[in-house]
Design an enzyme around this catalytic site. Sequence first.
Site, PDB file in Angstrom:
ATOM      1  N   ALA A  37       0.833  -1.207   0.000  1.00  0.00           N
ATOM      2  CA  ALA A  37       0.000   0.000   0.000  1.00  0.00           C
ATOM      3  C   ALA A  37       0.870   1.261   0.000  1.00  0.00           C
ATOM      4  O   ALA A  37       0.583   2.230  -0.704  1.00  0.00           O
ATOM      5  CB  ALA A  37      -0.929  -0.003   1.210  1.00  0.00           C
ATOM      6  N   TYR A  39       3.877   1.450  -1.191  1.00  0.00           N
ATOM      7  CA  TYR A  39       4.470   1.531  -2.533  1.00  0.00           C
ATOM      8  C   TYR A  39       3.478   2.201  -3.491  1.00  0.00           C
ATOM      9  O   TYR A  39       3.821   3.111  -4.243  1.00  0.00           O
ATOM     10  CB  TYR A  39       4.834   0.123  -3.034  1.00  0.00           C
ATOM     11  CG  TYR A  39       5.519   0.126  -4.387  1.00  0.00           C
ATOM     12  CD1 TYR A  39       6.910   0.155  -4.479  1.00  0.00           C
ATOM     13  CD2 TYR A  39       4.769   0.121  -5.567  1.00  0.00           C
ATOM     14  CE1 TYR A  39       7.539   0.167  -5.719  1.00  0.00           C
ATOM     15  CE2 TYR A  39       5.391   0.138  -6.812  1.00  0.00           C
ATOM     16  CZ  TYR A  39       6.772   0.162  -6.881  1.00  0.00           C
ATOM     17  OH  TYR A  39       7.398   0.189  -8.098  1.00  0.00           O
ATOM     18  N   ASP A  40       2.229   1.742  -3.425  1.00  0.00           N
ATOM     19  CA  ASP A  40       1.208   2.305  -4.314  1.00  0.00           C
ATOM     20  C   ASP A  40       1.019   3.798  -4.081  1.00  0.00           C
ATOM     21  O   ASP A  40       0.797   4.561  -5.016  1.00  0.00           O
ATOM     22  CB  ASP A  40      -0.126   1.571  -4.130  1.00  0.00           C
ATOM     23  CG  ASP A  40      -0.053   0.157  -4.698  1.00  0.00           C
ATOM     24  OD1 ASP A  40       0.854  -0.101  -5.531  1.00  0.00           O
ATOM     25  OD2 ASP A  40      -0.882  -0.678  -4.315  1.00  0.00           O
ATOM     26  N   GLU A 116      21.672 -24.313 -11.657  1.00  0.00           N
ATOM     27  CA  GLU A 116      20.510 -23.434 -11.514  1.00  0.00           C
ATOM     28  C   GLU A 116      19.240 -24.194 -11.842  1.00  0.00           C
ATOM     29  O   GLU A 116      19.281 -25.150 -12.593  1.00  0.00           O
ATOM     30  CB  GLU A 116      20.610 -22.268 -12.530  1.00  0.00           C
ATOM     31  CG  GLU A 116      21.897 -21.514 -12.447  1.00  0.00           C
ATOM     32  CD  GLU A 116      22.201 -20.727 -13.730  1.00  0.00           C
ATOM     33  OE1 GLU A 116      21.306 -20.535 -14.563  1.00  0.00           O
ATOM     34  OE2 GLU A 116      23.364 -20.338 -13.883  1.00  0.00           O
ATOM     35  N   LYS A 118      16.015 -25.011 -13.916  1.00  0.00           N
ATOM     36  CA  LYS A 118      15.605 -24.740 -15.294  1.00  0.00           C
ATOM     37  C   LYS A 118      14.156 -24.263 -15.241  1.00  0.00           C
ATOM     38  O   LYS A 118      13.234 -25.029 -15.000  1.00  0.00           O
ATOM     39  CB  LYS A 118      15.725 -25.986 -16.165  1.00  0.00           C
ATOM     40  CG  LYS A 118      15.423 -25.711 -17.625  1.00  0.00           C
ATOM     41  CD  LYS A 118      15.830 -26.872 -18.506  1.00  0.00           C
ATOM     42  CE  LYS A 118      15.781 -26.498 -19.973  1.00  0.00           C
ATOM     43  NZ  LYS A 118      14.466 -26.020 -20.418  1.00  0.00           N
ATOM     44  N   ARG A 139      12.677 -15.484 -27.976  1.00  0.00           N
ATOM     45  CA  ARG A 139      13.726 -16.288 -28.579  1.00  0.00           C
ATOM     46  C   ARG A 139      13.460 -16.539 -30.067  1.00  0.00           C
ATOM     47  O   ARG A 139      14.382 -16.522 -30.882  1.00  0.00           O
ATOM     48  CB  ARG A 139      13.808 -17.620 -27.831  1.00  0.00           C
ATOM     49  CG  ARG A 139      14.831 -18.569 -28.377  1.00  0.00           C
ATOM     50  CD  ARG A 139      15.026 -19.718 -27.402  1.00  0.00           C
ATOM     51  NE  ARG A 139      16.060 -20.608 -27.859  1.00  0.00           N
ATOM     52  CZ  ARG A 139      15.858 -21.599 -28.714  1.00  0.00           C
ATOM     53  NH1 ARG A 139      14.646 -21.816 -29.186  1.00  0.00           N
ATOM     54  NH2 ARG A 139      16.853 -22.367 -29.102  1.00  0.00           N
ATOM     55  N   LYS A 315      16.973 -32.908 -17.031  1.00  0.00           N
ATOM     56  CA  LYS A 315      15.520 -32.767 -16.916  1.00  0.00           C
ATOM     57  C   LYS A 315      14.941 -33.652 -15.816  1.00  0.00           C
ATOM     58  O   LYS A 315      15.429 -34.750 -15.572  1.00  0.00           O
ATOM     59  CB  LYS A 315      14.853 -33.147 -18.253  1.00  0.00           C
ATOM     60  CG  LYS A 315      15.262 -32.279 -19.432  1.00  0.00           C
ATOM     61  CD  LYS A 315      14.754 -30.873 -19.299  1.00  0.00           C
ATOM     62  CE  LYS A 315      13.626 -30.457 -20.183  1.00  0.00           C
ATOM     63  NZ  LYS A 315      13.420 -30.884 -21.492  1.00  0.00           N
TER      64      LYS A 315
HETATM   65  S1  IVH Z   1      20.967 -20.983 -20.154  1.00  0.00           S
HETATM   66  C1  IVH Z   1      23.319 -21.229 -24.010  1.00  0.00           C
HETATM   67  N1  IVH Z   1      19.752 -21.187 -17.862  1.00  0.00           N
HETATM   68  O1  IVH Z   1      16.038 -23.408 -21.344  1.00  0.00           O
HETATM   69  C2  IVH Z   1      22.553 -21.423 -22.775  1.00  0.00           C
HETATM   70  N2  IVH Z   1      18.483 -21.564 -19.845  1.00  0.00           N
HETATM   71  O2  IVH Z   1      16.968 -25.186 -23.747  1.00  0.00           O
HETATM   72  C3  IVH Z   1      21.298 -20.661 -22.801  1.00  0.00           C
HETATM   73  N3  IVH Z   1      16.111 -22.039 -19.435  1.00  0.00           N
HETATM   74  O3  IVH Z   1      15.134 -21.517 -23.983  1.00  0.00           O
HETATM   75  C4  IVH Z   1      20.324 -21.017 -21.774  1.00  0.00           C
HETATM   76  N4  IVH Z   1      16.212 -21.894 -17.249  1.00  0.00           N
HETATM   77  O4  IVH Z   1      14.717 -20.368 -21.839  1.00  0.00           O
HETATM   78  C5  IVH Z   1      19.638 -21.272 -19.208  1.00  0.00           C
HETATM   79  N5  IVH Z   1      18.800 -21.292 -15.744  1.00  0.00           N
HETATM   80  C6  IVH Z   1      18.680 -21.371 -17.086  1.00  0.00           C
HETATM   81  C7  IVH Z   1      17.445 -21.666 -17.716  1.00  0.00           C
HETATM   82  C8  IVH Z   1      17.387 -21.757 -19.100  1.00  0.00           C
HETATM   83  C9  IVH Z   1      15.422 -22.106 -18.298  1.00  0.00           C
HETATM   84  C10 IVH Z   1      15.529 -22.254 -20.771  1.00  0.00           C
HETATM   85  C11 IVH Z   1      15.852 -21.151 -21.736  1.00  0.00           C
HETATM   86  C12 IVH Z   1      16.116 -21.821 -23.063  1.00  0.00           C
HETATM   87  C13 IVH Z   1      16.026 -23.259 -22.743  1.00  0.00           C
HETATM   88  C14 IVH Z   1      17.260 -23.940 -23.308  1.00  0.00           C
END
Ligand code: IVH
Length: 674
Positions: A37, A39-40, A116, A118, A139, A315
């Site tokens: 609030a 912030y708003d 990291e 994904k 992309r 994955k």
């Molecule tokens: S690095 C050259 N880091 O995964 C490396 N990609 O298959 C570029 N993605 O379309 C990607 N989390 O959108 C990277 N921590 C992460 C990611 C990530 C999700 C997605 C990204 C890309 C796809 C690659």
Amino acid sequence: MSDRQAAARQRIEQLRGSLREHNYRYYVLDDPVISDAEYDRLLRDLEALEREHPELVTADSPTQRVGAEPAEGFETVAHRIPMLSLGNAFSADEVREFDRRVRDTLDIETVDYSAEPKLDGVAIALRYESGKLVLAATRGDGRRGEDVTANVRTIRAVPLRLRGDRLPDVLEVRGEIFMTRSGFAELNQRLADAGDKTFVNPRNAASGSLRQLDSAITANRPLHFFCYQAADAEDLPERHSEILALLREFGFPVSPEARTVQGLDGLIEYYEWIGQRRDQLDYDIDGVVYKVDDLDQQQELGFVSRAPRWALAHKFPAQEEVTRLKSIEVQVGRTGALTPVARLEPVFVGGVTVTNATLHNADEVRRKDVRPGDYVVVRRAGDVIPEIVRSIPERREKELPEWHMPETCPECGSAVEQVEGEAAARCTGGLVCPAQRRRALEHFVSRAAMDIDGLGEKVIAQLVEQDLVHSPADLFLLDRDTLAGLERMGEKSADNLIQSLENSKRVTLGQLLFALGIREVGAVTAQALARHFGTLDALAQASVEDLEAVRDVGPVVARHVHAFFEEAHNREVIDKLLAAGVEYEPEKAAAAAGERPLDGCTYVLTGSLSSLTRSQAKQRLEALGARVTGSVSKNTTAVIAGDNPGSKLDRARELGVELLDEAALESLLESHQG
Ligand code: IVH
């Protein structure tokens, strides 16, 4: 410039600076110091000033996140540096192979990696010139994407202007636009309330929201952003992990789960760590990404076709899959509730083969338009029971009949009733219904109830079918020969069962109450009732008002408990149990009713505990008057950390908040419960 204008300009600059800083604290540090609030209010002040002085409005002002004129379409833009894809691994062996190739090429023993999550969203490239956002592009095919700048500008997690005074002239970063799970749930609720079509998952919602031609719509969607790479900038640090830290300084949110790890073991440990926390995260991830941390090493490794040799996506097993629904069967629960269960063509999802999934109730079947014969999306997340997300009516080869809840119980033929205000349909057969009897017995013998070993579903089914057991009390009258005569029961198991029945005769009152299977009385409520009343007699004689006086017992539970003891055959079962030798000991006395020794204390739980679940720990702390919250702040009394604690632990250390381990939690609870 007039004095008045100069003053306005100064005030505007000041407001913008402070809004940016609050935005940074909120999105990057996850540590806001003012309320939404407040912030708003600051934002409205700025808007008012800018209305008075339109000549002072700039594109990077925090007010400029409301959306621009609707566009006709998106312009195509070329990426100066192509947006590549990643190689995939689905097993530890493939990860080992990756690490071996990297080590061989670099000719070193152990590699430092950045690991990291994904993120499961939409990839985005953001270009900053002199610290200001000038272009946001999707992309696309990796070489050319679409200019979605107007939309991305509305996302508050994306800085319009970078922080700091040592900014590169040009900086391009890449990251993922996504929707948090909570934001997704709220958005879908809003869409459903307005009678609009909802989104299937957070990723589709993010992608759909980002691709709106009218950026004012995007502005109203809860989109979030994490940055995971810098491209096209000079003088960057030499390690990816250092770049991520620098990007945070610049004002980009970076996943708090990113870590640097050593070697293959580090990679696999990280994968498992994230895998365990996956369901607790507020955003969807579909795996983890490993990157060689050292940029020189990255360069040496180079690329194959369109993917870097220095990175790998590991994955997770998919959490959603498509399969065919063979039929819908109805299961009868302990209290007669009828649950439609989907019988599926076996499908590998969430790491296991799934053949059944719950459909909850008839409303749900109707709402999701699920019909026997349909192709359906099945979801299994973590240990959660698999469920049907939706049907795919487009794939029906012919018209399929709708499914309806049967009017009579499939197990006993009794009428099915639909209780007003309840989602579930119920079999009215009570203990006449063999299914209800089986379930009641399964519940009675379960670990948190009487804890009787050796009485599995198959044995219970035979006992009910052969009319050997009508109520739980009959279990204690079974003799060895009868038991030994059952299928899958040798003399040895019969002896063991007799022994475990004997052992189970001494329980706490809470366990016994829970075992009786009174509606809405779970283990915790049972314990609370036991503590309050001390004996079965006292409880049986309690009025609805007496019952409501127990902490956490509301009118509904009170009515169910009262009704249970009013019923003659329930009292009979209890008498028979006691006659068979079941004895209970009183529950340890609680802190005197109304006493709240932890009033004013706030706790945060993180990681997994071994002696009780997080929700049990929460309930017990709350029962003593404490508050249990999800995020650590200066006001947190202590953070209770179990195994594999998350970032909350780091946060607690940062803020100097007291840390308790499981043993300390136990003694805290004990000390107040006598
Ligand atoms: S690095 C050259 N880091 O995964 C490396 N990609 O298959 C570029 N993605 O379309 C990607 N989390 O959108 C990277 N921590 C992460 C990611 C990530 C999700 C997605 C990204 C890309 C796809 C690659």
